[in-house]
Design an enzyme around this catalytic site. Sequence first.
Site, mmCIF file in Angstrom:
data_model
loop_
_atom_site.group_PDB
_atom_site.id
_atom_site.type_symbol
_atom_site.label_atom_id
_atom_site.label_comp_id
_atom_site.label_asym_id
_atom_site.label_seq_id
_atom_site.Cartn_x
_atom_site.Cartn_y
_atom_site.Cartn_z
ATOM 1 C CD GLU A 292 -1.853 30.664 3.486
ATOM 2 O OE1 GLU A 292 -1.883 30.375 2.234
ATOM 3 O OE2 GLU A 292 -2.753 30.251 4.180
ATOM 4 C CG HIS A 313 18.377 9.837 -10.124
ATOM 5 N ND1 HIS A 313 19.392 9.148 -10.749
ATOM 6 C CD2 HIS A 313 17.950 9.205 -8.991
ATOM 7 C CE1 HIS A 313 19.477 8.206 -9.616
ATOM 8 N NE2 HIS A 313 18.567 8.204 -8.776
ATOM 9 C CE LYS A 429 -8.451 33.572 -0.844
ATOM 10 N NZ LYS A 429 -9.434 32.910 0.013
HETATM 11 O O1 PA5 Z 1 -4.904 28.933 4.890
HETATM 12 C C1 PA5 Z 1 -5.636 29.739 4.202
HETATM 13 O O2 PA5 Z 1 -6.265 30.792 4.857
HETATM 14 C C2 PA5 Z 1 -6.033 29.801 2.820
HETATM 15 O O3 PA5 Z 1 -5.091 29.040 2.111
HETATM 16 C C3 PA5 Z 1 -7.503 29.246 2.395
HETATM 17 O O4 PA5 Z 1 -7.716 28.078 3.123
HETATM 18 C C4 PA5 Z 1 -7.625 29.198 1.036
HETATM 19 O O5 PA5 Z 1 -7.551 30.367 0.504
HETATM 20 C C5 PA5 Z 1 -9.268 28.800 0.803
HETATM 21 O O6 PA5 Z 1 -10.176 29.751 1.365
HETATM 22 P P1 PA5 Z 1 -11.677 29.518 1.798
HETATM 23 O O7 PA5 Z 1 -11.497 28.364 2.604
HETATM 24 O O8 PA5 Z 1 -12.026 30.683 2.376
HETATM 25 O O9 PA5 Z 1 -12.053 29.110 0.233
#
Ligand code: PA5
Length: 440
Positions: A292, A313, A429
């Site tokens: 990310e 394996h 999203k």
């Molecule tokens: O790192 C990030 O920003 C995402 O992985 C969020 O943590 C994830 O989408 C969950 O978001 P939220 O904490 O707003 O529910």
Amino acid sequence: MHGKIELDTSMAEQFVRQHELEYIEPRVKLAHELLQANAGPGSDFAGWVHWPQQYDREELARIKELSSQIRDTADAFVVLGIGGSYLGARSTLELLSHTFHNKLSREERNNAPEIYFAGNNISPVYLSHLLDIIKDKDIVINVISKSGTTLETALAFRIFRQLMEKRYGKKEAGRRIIATTDREKGVLKALSLRDGYETLTVPADVGGRYSVLTAVGLLPIAVGGVDIDELMAGAAAGYHFYSKNTFPGNPCYLYAAFRNIFYLKGKLIELMAAYEPSFYYFIEWWKQLFGESEGKDNKGIFPAGLNFTTDLHSMGQYVQDGYRNIFTTTLWAASPAVDLDIPVIGDDEGSDGLGYLAGKTFHYVNEKACEGTMLAHAGGMVPGLKVVLPEISPFYHGMMVYFFERACAISGYLMGVNPFDQPGVEEYKKNVFKLLGKKS
Ligand code: PA5
């Protein structure tokens, strides 16, 4: 007296020339300066950088108090969250707790409740099966969402709110729900104020994937019985060791540099491998952190995970002999949480052919498997880095989390991306909400 996490580059050096390290050094030093002074791209979300020194001590005390109340009240503790609001806690608990935690007796778990995770998928099967498991148990819920609007978590929370209110009544349900979310805004914050949930804070300047050392990770981790003071002490020691602007002396920066040099040579995939299954979720956490953070602007190393020796394996053939665009990073603990002797048995002269190992330990064999695999991979043109922890403990876990967070930020700056935003996740999203007919 504690040691520190080191980087072993012996199976990578033959793939990198000295001048390549010299070329990258000034860029590493610049990246360090930007990060340390909160002056680089995305610095609004760099609150985690100095966090091990500056974290909110009052909130930590409240987390400890809450966790001991939960340990006294709950048979089962259900943690709802996804991505950065999930993987940090899960990976820490999986690494530091008993592999079969929920199967142990309460006494063997040192009074920790059973721990379950949900809100990290939209599977009706998973949720229904979880509801079956907890139907006769006293439960406490920790719903974690910075935005408060994440679909997977919000949907699961709706199911659990209904269950809790039916089972305990609205008031008691309110006492059994803890929400970890933004300090001021969002649906979850508003709901908490309305229904009387205790709330903990996701700091506004810490993004989900960098949040494990905040309340996001710390409450579930403490409920599971892990010493969070030790975890934070390890992170602080990590801050001390890995925020030094030295190169190649700082192993965290060296890791960031090696992976960027490999990337420029066409090594587009990093395989993180561990020889302990308990690292499985840590690798998931690391995949999110790097994927990310770096996968943007049409760039980025693809982070993938392997569980050795199991996957030797299945995927071993590809790593050894397939398309040559990979390098590996191995996570290795110098001493395991527990070791087992290989028994000496009466008919060692030839029954199963393992007499030559009798009296040695499983860790010894695992270590030789690791050495042999890395040697074979290097021979097959797959460079191998090795991150070595002195042992698996809360202290070194805290240090390891900080090591990789910091390495990720430096590596992202070297790659020329903003390592703290996630525009691609927002895109998904938005589309799902649109398809489901959500009115904004
Ligand atoms: O790192 C990030 O920003 C995402 O992985 C969020 O943590 C994830 O989408 C969950 O978001 P939220 O904490 O707003 O529910």
